[in-house]
Design a protein around this motif. Structure first.
Motif, mmCIF file in Angstrom:
data_model
loop_
_atom_site.group_PDB
_atom_site.id
_atom_site.type_symbol
_atom_site.label_atom_id
_atom_site.label_comp_id
_atom_site.label_asym_id
_atom_site.label_seq_id
_atom_site.Cartn_x
_atom_site.Cartn_y
_atom_site.Cartn_z
ATOM 1 N N ASN A 1 0.827 -1.213 0.000
ATOM 2 C CA ASN A 1 0.000 0.000 0.000
ATOM 3 C C ASN A 1 0.856 1.256 0.000
ATOM 4 O O ASN A 1 0.522 2.238 -0.665
ATOM 5 C CB ASN A 1 -0.914 0.010 1.224
ATOM 6 N N THR B 1 2.615 6.173 -1.945
ATOM 7 C CA THR B 1 1.563 5.157 -1.988
ATOM 8 C C THR B 1 1.650 4.355 -3.284
ATOM 9 O O THR B 1 2.332 4.743 -4.231
ATOM 10 C CB THR B 1 0.180 5.792 -1.897
ATOM 11 N N SER C 1 1.515 -3.116 4.336
ATOM 12 C CA SER C 1 0.639 -3.992 3.580
ATOM 13 C C SER C 1 -0.535 -4.355 4.473
ATOM 14 O O SER C 1 -0.375 -5.131 5.415
ATOM 15 C CB SER C 1 1.389 -5.258 3.150
#
Length: 115
Positions: free
Chosen positions: A32, A52, A99
């Motif tokens: 992420n 990101t 994550s």
């Protein structure tokens, strides 16, 4: 499991530059967010820069315009280009990978900026 290994730290004079690297043990494409944090003696760890999965970036106010975060998915590596360094940038810099609810940390690399 994921291992993160930072490199590129060192001693530099104020006004100088360093580029930190964070090599991951496997692909970082699906994480992420990747980020750099720092911790100075006697202070809490703070976010320096984040990137990101969509390519958005976030920087601490104190480093905006001086630091740039980037990633090379093919090399599983995240970078932090640091320019116009100041003595107050002295800290241990840690790489982070997020994550879901899991955050991974590297061991850190020391950056020391002399005045």
């Amino acid at each position: 499991q994921l291992q993160l290994v930072e490199s590129g730290g060192g001693l530099v004079q104020a006004g100088g530059s360093l580029r930190l690297s964070c090599a991951a043990s496997r692909t970082i494409f699906s994480f992420n967010a990747m980020g750099w944090y720092r911790q100075a003696p006697g202070k809490q760890r703070e976010l320096v820069a984040a990137l990101t999965i969509g390519g958005s970036t976030n920087y601490a106010d104190s480093v905006k315009g001086r630091f740039t975060i980037s990633r090379d998915n093919a090399k599983n590596t995240v970078y932090l280009q640091m320019n116009s360094l100041k003595p107050e940038d002295t800290a241990v810099y840690h790489c982070s990978a997020e994550s879901g609810l899991t955050r991974y940390w590297g061991q850190g690399t020391q950056v020391t900026v002399s005045s």
